[in-house]
Design a protein around this motif. Structure first.
Motif, PDB file in Angstrom:
ATOM      1  N   LYS A 245       0.840  -1.203   0.000  1.00  0.00           N
ATOM      2  CA  LYS A 245       0.000   0.000   0.000  1.00  0.00           C
ATOM      3  C   LYS A 245       0.866   1.240   0.000  1.00  0.00           C
ATOM      4  CE  LYS A 245      -4.116  -1.663   2.248  1.00  0.00           C
ATOM      5  NZ  LYS A 245      -4.705  -1.975   3.534  1.00  0.00           N
ATOM      6  N   ARG A 246       1.969   1.164   0.743  1.00  0.00           N
ATOM      7  CA  ARG A 246       2.801   2.349   0.849  1.00  0.00           C
ATOM      8  C   ARG A 246       3.461   2.677  -0.470  1.00  0.00           C
ATOM      9  NH1 ARG A 246       7.992   3.207   4.517  1.00  0.00           N
ATOM     10  NH2 ARG A 246       8.202   5.413   4.053  1.00  0.00           N
ATOM     11  N   TYR A 247       3.953   1.640  -1.181  1.00  0.00           N
ATOM     12  CA  TYR A 247       4.686   1.892  -2.412  1.00  0.00           C
ATOM     13  C   TYR A 247       3.842   1.682  -3.657  1.00  0.00           C
ATOM     14  CZ  TYR A 247       8.786   2.066   0.512  1.00  0.00           C
ATOM     15  OH  TYR A 247       9.691   2.406   1.466  1.00  0.00           O
ATOM     16  N   LYS A 248       2.560   1.430  -3.470  1.00  0.00           N
ATOM     17  CA  LYS A 248       1.599   1.331  -4.563  1.00  0.00           C
ATOM     18  C   LYS A 248       1.988   0.259  -5.571  1.00  0.00           C
ATOM     19  CE  LYS A 248      -0.295   5.918  -4.188  1.00  0.00           C
ATOM     20  NZ  LYS A 248       0.605   6.421  -3.170  1.00  0.00           N
ATOM     21  N   ALA A 249       2.271  -0.917  -5.063  1.00  0.00           N
ATOM     22  CA  ALA A 249       2.555  -2.056  -5.934  1.00  0.00           C
ATOM     23  C   ALA A 249       1.360  -2.999  -5.891  1.00  0.00           C
ATOM     24  CB  ALA A 249       3.805  -2.778  -5.444  1.00  0.00           C
ATOM     25  N   TYR A 250       1.363  -4.007  -6.771  1.00  0.00           N
ATOM     26  CA  TYR A 250       0.287  -4.991  -6.766  1.00  0.00           C
ATOM     27  C   TYR A 250       0.781  -6.264  -6.106  1.00  0.00           C
ATOM     28  CZ  TYR A 250      -1.924  -1.925 -10.136  1.00  0.00           C
ATOM     29  OH  TYR A 250      -2.481  -0.850 -10.752  1.00  0.00           O
ATOM     30  N   LEU A 251      -0.142  -7.022  -5.577  1.00  0.00           N
ATOM     31  CA  LEU A 251       0.242  -8.227  -4.837  1.00  0.00           C
ATOM     32  C   LEU A 251      -0.425  -9.449  -5.439  1.00  0.00           C
ATOM     33  CD1 LEU A 251       1.610  -9.536  -2.413  1.00  0.00           C
ATOM     34  CD2 LEU A 251      -0.343  -8.906  -1.033  1.00  0.00           C
ATOM     35  N   TYR A 252       0.371 -10.463  -5.702  1.00  0.00           N
ATOM     36  CA  TYR A 252      -0.121 -11.735  -6.242  1.00  0.00           C
ATOM     37  C   TYR A 252       0.166 -12.777  -5.178  1.00  0.00           C
ATOM     38  CZ  TYR A 252      -0.571 -15.509  -9.761  1.00  0.00           C
ATOM     39  OH  TYR A 252      -0.947 -16.607 -10.485  1.00  0.00           O
ATOM     40  N   LEU A 253      -0.855 -13.346  -4.636  1.00  0.00           N
ATOM     41  CA  LEU A 253      -0.677 -14.280  -3.522  1.00  0.00           C
ATOM     42  C   LEU A 253      -1.048 -15.684  -3.983  1.00  0.00           C
ATOM     43  CD1 LEU A 253      -0.242 -14.720  -0.473  1.00  0.00           C
ATOM     44  CD2 LEU A 253      -2.637 -14.195  -0.166  1.00  0.00           C
ATOM     45  N   ASP A 254      -0.102 -16.592  -3.890  1.00  0.00           N
ATOM     46  CA  ASP A 254      -0.329 -17.966  -4.332  1.00  0.00           C
ATOM     47  C   ASP A 254      -0.617 -18.811  -3.102  1.00  0.00           C
ATOM     48  OD1 ASP A 254      -0.103 -20.640  -5.038  1.00  0.00           O
ATOM     49  OD2 ASP A 254       1.627 -20.338  -6.307  1.00  0.00           O
ATOM     50  N   GLU A 255      -1.889 -19.183  -2.941  1.00  0.00           N
ATOM     51  CA  GLU A 255      -2.253 -19.912  -1.720  1.00  0.00           C
ATOM     52  C   GLU A 255      -2.367 -21.398  -1.958  1.00  0.00           C
ATOM     53  OE1 GLU A 255      -4.437 -18.010   1.463  1.00  0.00           O
ATOM     54  OE2 GLU A 255      -5.701 -17.340  -0.188  1.00  0.00           O
ATOM     55  N   ALA A 256      -1.470 -21.951  -2.744  1.00  0.00           N
ATOM     56  CA  ALA A 256      -1.605 -23.366  -3.101  1.00  0.00           C
ATOM     57  C   ALA A 256      -1.689 -24.256  -1.867  1.00  0.00           C
ATOM     58  CB  ALA A 256      -0.424 -23.786  -3.961  1.00  0.00           C
ATOM     59  N   HIS A 257      -0.787 -24.013  -0.920  1.00  0.00           N
ATOM     60  CA  HIS A 257      -0.778 -24.903   0.250  1.00  0.00           C
ATOM     61  C   HIS A 257      -1.558 -24.348   1.415  1.00  0.00           C
ATOM     62  CE1 HIS A 257       2.153 -27.989  -0.996  1.00  0.00           C
ATOM     63  NE2 HIS A 257       2.525 -27.051  -1.821  1.00  0.00           N
ATOM     64  N   SER A 258      -1.916 -23.077   1.381  1.00  0.00           N
ATOM     65  CA  SER A 258      -2.515 -22.500   2.576  1.00  0.00           C
ATOM     66  C   SER A 258      -4.032 -22.441   2.508  1.00  0.00           C
ATOM     67  CB  SER A 258      -1.964 -21.103   2.828  1.00  0.00           C
ATOM     68  OG  SER A 258      -2.103 -20.315   1.681  1.00  0.00           O
ATOM     69  N   ILE A 259      -4.627 -22.453   1.328  1.00  0.00           N
ATOM     70  CA  ILE A 259      -6.082 -22.363   1.260  1.00  0.00           C
ATOM     71  C   ILE A 259      -6.665 -23.638   1.856  1.00  0.00           C
ATOM     72  CG2 ILE A 259      -6.249 -23.317  -1.074  1.00  0.00           C
ATOM     73  CD1 ILE A 259      -8.323 -20.425   0.128  1.00  0.00           C
ATOM     74  N   GLY A 260      -7.606 -23.467   2.754  1.00  0.00           N
ATOM     75  CA  GLY A 260      -8.190 -24.636   3.405  1.00  0.00           C
ATOM     76  C   GLY A 260      -7.370 -25.175   4.555  1.00  0.00           C
ATOM     77  N   ALA A 261      -6.098 -24.849   4.621  1.00  0.00           N
ATOM     78  CA  ALA A 261      -5.252 -25.441   5.651  1.00  0.00           C
ATOM     79  C   ALA A 261      -4.963 -24.489   6.787  1.00  0.00           C
ATOM     80  CB  ALA A 261      -3.931 -25.897   5.036  1.00  0.00           C
ATOM     81  N   LEU A 262      -5.128 -23.186   6.536  1.00  0.00           N
ATOM     82  CA  LEU A 262      -4.857 -22.205   7.582  1.00  0.00           C
ATOM     83  C   LEU A 262      -6.127 -21.444   7.869  1.00  0.00           C
ATOM     84  CD1 LEU A 262      -1.514 -20.421   6.749  1.00  0.00           C
ATOM     85  CD2 LEU A 262      -1.928 -22.103   8.503  1.00  0.00           C
ATOM     86  N   GLY A 263      -6.165 -20.859   9.052  1.00  0.00           N
ATOM     87  CA  GLY A 263      -7.296 -19.990   9.331  1.00  0.00           C
ATOM     88  C   GLY A 263      -8.434 -20.721  10.014  1.00  0.00           C
ATOM     89  N   PRO A 264      -9.161 -20.033  10.852  1.00  0.00           N
ATOM     90  CA  PRO A 264     -10.256 -20.679  11.576  1.00  0.00           C
ATOM     91  C   PRO A 264     -11.387 -21.161  10.672  1.00  0.00           C
ATOM     92  CG  PRO A 264     -10.217 -18.327  12.013  1.00  0.00           C
ATOM     93  CD  PRO A 264      -8.990 -18.623  11.251  1.00  0.00           C
ATOM     94  N   ARG A 265     -11.586 -20.490   9.523  1.00  0.00           N
ATOM     95  CA  ARG A 265     -12.649 -20.954   8.611  1.00  0.00           C
ATOM     96  C   ARG A 265     -12.074 -21.628   7.373  1.00  0.00           C
ATOM     97  NH1 ARG A 265     -14.153 -16.409  10.783  1.00  0.00           N
ATOM     98  NH2 ARG A 265     -12.837 -15.273   9.313  1.00  0.00           N
TER      99      ARG A 265
END
Lengths: 532, 223
Positions: A305-325
Motif C-alpha cells: 500500500k505504501r509503495y503502490k505495488a500490486y500483490l499476487y498471492l499464491d495460496e496453493a498450500h494455505s487455502i483450506g489449511a490455515l485460518g479458523p474458517r
C-alpha cells in the motif's frame, strides 16, 4: 557449551500490539530455521566429495567397459559430433540420484488418504530398472500427500456427488473454456469460490501449475517489474519468465529486502532509460512447501500500500489449511481480501481435486477470461472434479448442513501442533512456522536421504525426501504433510517410528531441545537443559 | 534443474563455495591430505610439503579451472556449460569473499611450505653466506603476480608476515641476508623445490585473474 537460539523470530503475546515495522500481528508469529551445525555441514561436504570421487571412478569404469553402461550413449560413428547426451550434466543423475532412486516415483495403488497401498518394487541392478513383484504393501501411513483436510477419499458425500456428476456429464470436456468447454458446473464453482474467498469474482482452471504459468504473462509484460520471493514455486518462476518482465528476487520472507528492492525500483526506474515501471507486482506464496514458512502477509500488504505495488498471492498450500474458517492465510491473519489484488490457489491440496483458481476484482477476472492462455487453449476442468470441489468447499464452509468441515479444520490444527511439538521434543531440526502443516525435518547428508526413505518404508511409513540440487547443498530434508485424516494413533505410530529411525540414522541434530526460555517462568534450573 | 527444485536459483553451483562450513571443510581437506602424505614412510618432510602443495594445486586446477559446466541440468539454456567452476562462482562477480579465500589459500600454502622446507633444511645445518638484496620490489621471483596484483596489500602483507617470522632463523644462521626467499636459494635441493612450487602456484593463480575470465589460451578447453 551454551547455545543461542538462532533465527527464531517470536512475538510474545504482550508485544503483539506493539508491532513489527508498524504492523500489528493478531497472533504470535513463531518461525524457526535452526542453523546447520558446523560438524554436520563438514560431514555433508565430505559425503558429497566421496560420492563425487566414486562417481568419477564409476564413469571411468564405464568408459573402459569394465562396468556395464545403462545410460544412453552416442553410437560409435557419432562420437565426433556435437554431443547429444550431455555427459557431464548427467553426472549427478547417474551417480547420485540413481543410487537412491527407489525413494521416489513409488507407484500408489489406492486412494492417497491417511493410509495407502504401494506397489512393491524390487531392483536387481541397483535401481536402474525396477520390477514389480506382484505384491502390494498395504496400509502404509501416508505422510507425504498434500491431503490437509482429508478430502482425498473414495467414499463419503464428496465422492458420491462426483460419481453422480460423472454419470450425468461424463469425464472429458473436449474443449477449451472459450469454445465449448464452459459448463454450468464451472459457473457454479466460480461463484462458490468467489463467495468462499470473499472476492468479487473468480475463475477456475484445469491445472494448478498452468494457472500460474499461463496467467502471470497475461498480467505483466515488458516494462513491468516482478518482485518474487527467493523460494517461489517453479510455476510462479516460469510464469514470471514467460511474461518478459524484469524479475528481481528478494530474500525469503525478508521484508527489509523487499522494501529495499521496492525503493530502489521506484527511485531508479527501469534499467537504462530510468523510466517509471509500468507495474510492480509482488509475488509471494501463502505457505512455502519446502520450508513450511508462512508469508508475513500484514507487512507485505503494508509495503504494497505504501509503495503502490500490486500483490499476487499464491495460496496453493494455505487455502483450506490455515485460518479458523479454512480461508487461507488471509483468514489466518484476519486481513481483508480486498487488499490482495490477485488471489491464486489450487484445489489439489485441501480439496482433494485438481486445478487452480484466480480470484480478484470483476474487471480483472473478466480480463483474464479473454486474455489468459489457459482459458483460450487449455481444456477446462473436468466435471466430476468440479463437483468434488463444490462438495468439499461447501463442506468446509458448513453449507452442507454438517459440521464435518469445522471438525476437520480443528483436527488439522490440532494434528499440526501435536506433530510439531513432539518432533521438536524428540530433537529433530524442524523448519517453518508453528502453525504450518508442512513440516520439513532436516537430514543434511546425502546418504541419509536414501537411508531415511528406505528405513521408513520398511516400517510402513511413506515419506517424501528431498536433496541437492532441489534444496541448497547442505539442507536436504524429509518433508511431512500432516492431514486432518490422520488419527492420533497414526501420528503416535509415526512419531515412535520416526524416533527409532532418527536414533538409528542419528538425525536428531537439534541443539536446543527445550522450549524457548521466553515461554517458561524463570527459575534456577531453567538454563540447565541448554547446556549439552 | 528448476524442474524439481524448490528455489529460483538458476545455477546452484554458484552458491556452493559460499555455503556454511565449506571453507572449514576445505582447510580440513588440505590438512587431511597433508597427514596422509606424512604417513608415507621414507619420504622426508620437505618433500611431503612440496607434494601437498603440488597435489593441492593440481586438484584445484582440475576442479576449478578445467571441469566445465554443471553436474546437473540448469534452466539457463546452457550459459554455464562452457564456464569453469571458477567462472561460475557468484555468477561471474569478481572479488567476492569466496574468490578471495580460494586465491589466498594456495599462496599461504607456498610460504608455509617454504618455511617448513627452510626449517628442516636449517636444522640439517647447511649455512652459507648469502648476498644482500637491495629492495624487496626487485625480487620478482617471490611476487608471483607481478605489478598489477589483484590483492596487492593482502599478498604483500602475508609475505611480509612470513618474512618476519623467518627472519630470526635467518639471523641465527647468517647475519647478512634479509629476505626469506634467499634462503630458498641456499642449496640446490631447496632451489629445485622452490621452483617447482612456484610454478605450480602460478598455474593456480593465473587463471584466477579477472582479466582471464572466460579466456581460453590456444583453444585449450574451449568446448
Amino acid at each position: 557449551m551454551t547455545v543461542w537460539l538462532t533465527d527464531v523470530s517470536v512475538f510474545s503475546t504482550e508485544a503483539l500490539q506493539a508491532s513489527c515495522n508498524g504492523v500489528a500481528y493478531n497472533r504470535p508469529f513463531i518461525e524457526s530455521f535452526e542453523e546447520t551445525p558446523m560438524l554436520v555441514a563438514v560431514l555433508t561436504y565430505m559425503g558429497y566429495g566421496i560420492l563425487t570421487i566414486f562417481g568419477y571412478l564409476r564413469d571411468f569404469l564405464r568408459d573402459w567397459k569394465i562396468e556395464k553402461c545403462h545410460i544412453a550413449r552416442e553410437r560409435e560413428e557419432q562420437k565426433e559430433f556435437v554431443p547429444l547426451y550431455q555427459d557431464f550434466e548427467n553426472f549427478y543423475t547417474r551417480n547420485l540420484y540413481m543410487r537412491i532412486r527407489d525413494s521416489w516415483n513409488r507407484p500408489i495403488c489406492s486412494v492417497p488418504g491417511p493410509k495407502m497401498d504401494l506397489v512393491e518394487r524390487v531392483s536387481h541392478d541397483y535401481n536402474w530398472t525396477f520390477e514389480h513383484t506382484g505384491k502390494v504393501v498395504k496400509d502404509v501411513i501416508n505422510l507425504g500427500s498434500y491431503n490437509y483436510l482429508g478430502f482425498a477419499e473414495n467414499s463419503g458425500p464428496c465422492a458420491e456427488a462426483a460419481a453422480e456428476v460423472t454419470e450425468k456429464y461424463g469425464v472429458g470436456v473436449a474443449s477449451t473454456r472459450q469454445e465449448m468447454g464452459n459448463l454450468d458446473k464451472h459457473e457454479e464453482l466460480e461463484q462458490l469460490v468467489a463467495r468462499f474467498l470473499g472476492v468479487e469474482s473468480a475463475m477456475v482452471f484445469g491445472m494448478g501449475f498452468a494457472t500460474n504459468s499461463m496467467n502471470i504473462p497475461a498480467l505483466t509484460g515488458k516494462g513491468c517489474l516482478i518482485l518474487s520471493d527467493e523460494l517461489n514455486h517453479t510455476s510462479l518462476v516460469l510464469g514470471a519468465r514467460l511474461s518478459g518482465s524484469t524479475i528481481r528476487v528478494f530474500k525469503h520472507n525478508n521484508m527489509q529486502s523487499l522494501e529495499k528492492l521496492l525503493r530502489d525500483a521506484i527511485v531508479h526506474g527501469q534499467p537504462r532509460t530510468h523510466r517509471p515501471w509500468k507495474k510492480i507486482l509482488i509475488v509471494v506464496e501463502g505457505i512455502y512447501s519446502m520450508e513450511g514458512s508462512i508469508v508475513r502477509l500484514p507487512e507485505v500488504i503494508a509495503l504494497k500500500k505504501r509503495y503502490k505495488a500490486y500483490l499476487y498471492l499464491d495460496e496453493a498450500h494455505s487455502i483450506g489449511a490455515l485460518g479458523p474458517r479454512g480461508g487461507g492465510v488471509l483468514d489466518y491473519f484476519g486481513l481483508d481480501p480486498r487488499d490482495v489484488d490477485i488471489m491464486m490457489g489450487t484445489f489439489t491440496k485441501s480439496f482433494g481435486a485438481a486445478g487452480g483458481y484466480i480470484g480478484g476484482r470483476k474487471e480483472l477476472i473478466d480480463y483474464l477470461r479473454t486474455q489468459s492462455h489457459s482459458a483460450a487453449y487449455a481444456t477446462s476442468m473436468s466435471p466430476p472434479i468440479a463437483q468434488q470441489i463444490i462438495a468439499s468447499m461447501k463442506c468446509i464452509m458448513g453449507e452442507d448442513g454438517t459440521t464435518i468441515g469445522r471438525e476437520r479444520l480443528r483436527q488439522l490444527a490440532e494434528n499440526t501442533a501435536y506433530f510439531r511439538r513432539r518432533l521438536r521434543e524428540d530433537g529433530f531440526i524442524i523448519y517453518g512456522n508453528n502453525d504450518s502443516p508442512v513440516i520439513p525435518v532436516m537430514l543434511y547428508m546425502p546418504a541419509k536421504i536414501g537411508a531415511f526413505g528406505r528405513e521408513m518404508l520398511k516400517r510402513n511409513i511413506g515419506v517424501v525426501v528431498v536433496g541437492f540440487p532441489a534444496t541448497p547443498i547442505i539442507e536436504s530434508r524429509a518433508r511431512f504433510c500432516v492431514s486432518a485424516a490422520h488419527t492420533r494413533e497414526m501420528l503416535d505410530t509415526a512419531l515412535s517410528v520416526l524416533s527409532e529411525v532418527g536414533d538409528l540414522l542419528q538425525v536428531k541434530y537439534s541443539q536446543h531441545r527445550t522450549q524457548p526460555p521466553m515461554y517458561r517462568a524463570f527459575h534456577d534450573t531453567s538454563y540447565e537443559d541448554a547446556d549439552n | 534443474m528448476n524442474v524439481g527444485t524448490a528455489h529460483s536459483e538458476v545455477n546452484p553451483n554458484t552458491r556452493v563455495m559460499s555455503s556454511r562450513g565449506i571453507w572449514l571443510s576445505y582447510v580440513l581437506g588440505i590438512g587431511l591430505l597433508h597427514v596422509i602424505l606424512l604417513s608415507i614412510p621414507f619420504v622426508s618432510v620437505p618433500v611431503v610439503w612440496t607434494l601437498t602443495n603440488l597435489i593441492h594445486n593440481m586438484c584445484m586446477y582440475i576442479f576449478l579451472h578445467t571441469v566445465k559446466g554443471t553436474p546437473f541440468e540448469t534452466p539457463d539454456q546452457g550459459k554455464a556449460r562452457l564456464l569453469t567452476h571458477w567462472e561460475q562462482m557468484d555468477y561471474g562477480v569478481q572479488f567476492t569473499a569466496s574468490r578471495k579465500f580460494l586465491t589466498i589459500t594456495p599462496i599461504i600454502l607456498l610460504p608455509f611450505r617454504a618455511i617448513m622446507n627452510n626449517n628442516s633444511i636449517l636444522i640439517d645445518g647447511r649455512a652459507k653466506a648469502g648476498s644482500q638484496l637491495s629492495k624487496p620490489e626487485d625480487s620478482g621471483a617471490l611476487c608471483p603476480l607481478g605489478a598489477d596484483q589483484e590483492n596487492p596489500p593482502a599478498v604483500r602483507g602475508w609475505l611480509d608476515v612470513m618474512a618476519r617470522l623467518v627472519r630470526p632463523l635467518q639471523y641465527s644462521s647468517h647475519g647478512l641476508t634479509r629476505w626469506y626467499f634467499l634462503t630458498s636459494f641456499y642449496t640446490k635441493y631447496d632451489k629445485v623445490h622452490f621452483v617447482i612450487n612456484t610454478v605450480s602456484l602460478l598455474t593456480v593463480l593465473i587463471p584466477k585473474l579477472p582479466q582471464l575470465h572466460g579466456v581460453r589460451l590456444f583453444g585449450i578447453n574451449r568446448y
